[in-house]
Design an enzyme around this catalytic site. Structure first.
Site, short mmCIF file in Angstrom:
data_model
loop_
_atom_site.label_atom_id
_atom_site.label_comp_id
_atom_site.label_asym_id
_atom_site.label_seq_id
_atom_site.Cartn_x
_atom_site.Cartn_y
_atom_site.Cartn_z
N ASP A 98 1.03 -1.76 0.30
CA ASP A 98 -0.09 0.06 -0.22
C ASP A 98 1.23 1.45 0.16
O ASP A 98 2.30 1.09 0.25
CB ASP A 98 -0.69 -0.15 0.96
CG ASP A 98 -0.44 -0.21 2.27
OD1 ASP A 98 0.78 -0.29 2.51
OD2 ASP A 98 -0.62 1.30 3.39
N GLU A 99 0.42 2.39 0.22
CA GLU A 99 0.79 3.86 0.18
C GLU A 99 2.20 3.99 -0.61
O GLU A 99 3.15 4.76 0.34
CB GLU A 99 1.23 4.05 1.29
CG GLU A 99 -0.70 4.39 1.42
CD GLU A 99 -0.95 4.84 3.07
OE1 GLU A 99 -1.66 6.01 3.06
OE2 GLU A 99 -0.49 4.83 3.72
N VAL A 100 2.30 3.32 -2.17
CA VAL A 100 4.04 3.86 -2.55
C VAL A 100 3.78 4.72 -3.36
O VAL A 100 3.14 4.97 -3.72
CB VAL A 100 3.75 2.50 -3.54
CG1 VAL A 100 5.19 2.39 -4.23
CG2 VAL A 100 3.98 0.76 -2.73
#
EC number: 3.2.1.52
Length: 531
Positions: A328-330
């Site tokens: 997530d949230e790269v």
């Protein structure tokens, strides 16, 4: 869920009579939580004496006195029932009448070692003097039944320990009922984690999702890569040693709770880079090195050599069949700024360079996990609607926007789902927000019955940006209890007024047992005058 043999007729009778989970008059006054599937509480009462009551094994039980899990549970629950009043000078009397002297526990299978996603947690409780009987297919079901039995016992106006004759049939609606704790943003002591596991058992949760590291710190002390924590932790005292990890896993195990580790990749990994050279992607600004680093570098063979060895260690340290690998949230901007990554992705024919870099990395790591005979779990960003993951990969839905549609897409593609989006307990508000968590329906999304059955359950998440040991427990409880009942009890258990009455009592019970659960509203706990 398989129900105990020989009890199907009784269960059918309860269903036909619509007594299951709906006649809650007795359950409300006792504060049973989460509400069992079928409850029949008689007005006829039995008395218990702390000096003359004991837990025992049925002569025909396959999990007998050698079962450490049950022996430990007997000691715990005896203390939960009687111990508080002993240590706080409470008075108790034994009045005339029928005395309940023993709870016999009968388990159909031998004493298991570790719980799993497929563990049978059903139980049947028959309370009638002078001996009560708890029957379960497994020790994990017996643990859930012991918790319910402890909730049936109260002190009458004379101070006598009392229990009403009861018949209870119970099993969980979902097999995955989790709490997420975050030790990457704030270190939580082992003692604090133990307290969380205690409260989880009181609410019949069965998964501790341990988000153990993050950008800010790497407190996990690796056996093979010790430099990760020595350079990536907040300090050398803010680490979980191999012995600490073993203690957490064992403490959870004897309470029927699985410990599922999460090591988020390729993002949320800045702390990894302090101890592992060349792991992170160098970021550029106008084609000049900026001096900052982004996600894990997806194009180097050394990246995957390291990750393979690291996750091999994790697969042996944590016995659970699932490993959460994040996704997530790269920070795509860093990847997009790096000419080597751009060239590599163009050679691969990827048009959406940043997105495909993430998918490529997560796909490789998930294949590693599968090769280790484990099942990967990923956050929803790693899912793009394609069936590229290994079969059995689980997707955890966390974004509140259109989460029902997201569930629909994932289950339609054939993947199991864990729901967290409506249960982010770190997002606090004034008032009784537990009601919002309670009213969620995990299977309320467009799809077929087959697709809805791919919902494994859910998790209440308490992220750690603003949470440490000083406020973790009261922020979790009893708000997480609302999630616990939604994941355990029948889908028709939705009466918010009944839930408030029961949860108020249950919250006081948790406080009595040493859990600093915050109040739901104005009022008091009956035990307070004894303290």
């Amino acid at each position: 869920m398989e129900v105990l043999p020989g009890l199907l007729r009784l269960l059918a009778a309860l269903v036909v009579a619509e007594r299951w989970a709906r006649d809650t008059s007795g359950a409300e006054s006792l504060g049973l939580w989460p509400l069992p599937f079928a409850v029949d509480i008689s007005p006829r009462s039995l008395h218990l004496s702390p000096n003359n009551f004991f837990f025992g094994h049925s002569p025909t039980s396959k999990a007998g006195s050698s079962c450490e899990i049950l022996q430990e549970a007997f000691r715990r629950y005896y203390d939960f029932i009687f111990g508080f009043y002993k240590w706080h000078q409470g008075s108790y009397q034994l009045c005339f009448g029928t005395e309940l002297q023993q709870l016999q526990v009968h388990v159909e299978s031998e004493c298991d070692t570790f719980p799993s996603i497929s563990s049978n947690e059903s139980y049947v409780l028959h309370v009638k003097g002078p001996e009560a009987l708890l029957r379960a297919n497994t020790v994990w079901g017996a643990l859930r039944g012991l918790e319910t039995f402890s909730q049936l016992i109260y002190q009458d106006s004379y101070g006598t320990f009392t229990v009403n004759e009861s018949e209870i049939i119970d099993f969980p609606r979902f097999p995955h009922r989790g709490i997420l704790i975050d030790t990457g943003r704030h270190f939580l002591s082992v003692k604090t984690i133990f307290k969380t596991l205690d409260a989880m058992a009181f609410n019949k949760f069965n998964v501790l999702h341990w988000h153990i590291v993050d950008d800010q710190s790497f407190p996990y002390q690796s056996i093979n890569f010790g430099v990760l924590s020595s350079k990536g932790s907040y300090s050398l005292s803010h680490v979980y040693t191999p012995n600490d990890v073993r203690m957490v896993i064992e403490y959870a195990r004897i309470r029927g709770i699985r410990v599922m580790p999460e090591f988020d990749t390729p993002g949320h990994s800045r702390s990894w880079g302090k101890g592992q050279k060349d792991l992170l992607t160098p970021c550029y600004r106008k084609q000049v090195l900026s001096g900052t680093f982004g996600p894990i570098n997806p194009i180097l063979n050394t990246t995957y050599n390291f990750l393979s060895k690291f996750f091999k260690e994790i697969s042996t340290v944590f016995p659970d069949e699932f490993i959460h690998i994040g996704g997530d949230e790269v920070d795509f901007d860093c990847w997009a700024s790096n000419s080597e990554i751009l060239q590599f992705m163009q050679e691969k024919g990827f048009s959406q360079i940043s997105l495909n870099s993430n998918l490529c990395t997560v796909f490789k790591i998930s294949n590693m996990i599968s090769a280790m005979k484990k099942r990967p779990i990923v956050w929803q960003e790693a899912f793009d609607g394609r069936d590229k993951f290994m079969p059995g990969t689980v997707v955890q839905v966390w974004k509140i926007e259109d989460y029902k549609w997201e569930q629909s897409l994932i289950t339609k593609a054939g993947f199991p789902v864990i729901l967290s989006a409506p249960w982010y307990l770190d997002l606090i508000s004034y008032g009784q927000d537990w009601k919002n968590y309670y009213e969620v329906e995990p299977q309320d999304f467009p799809g077929s019955d087959k697709e809805r059955k791919r919902v494994l359950g859910g998790e209440a998440c308490l992220w750690g940006e603003y949470v440490d040991a000083t406020n973790l427990t009261p922020r979790l409880w009893p708000r997480a209890s609302a999630v616990g009942e939604r994941l355990w009890s029948h889908k028709d258990v939705r009466d918010i007024h009944d839930a408030y009455s029961r949860l108020t009592i249950h919250r006081c019970r948790m406080v009595r047992r040493g859990i600093a659960a915050e109040p739901l509203f104005t009022g008091y706990c009956n035990h307070e005058h004894r303290m």
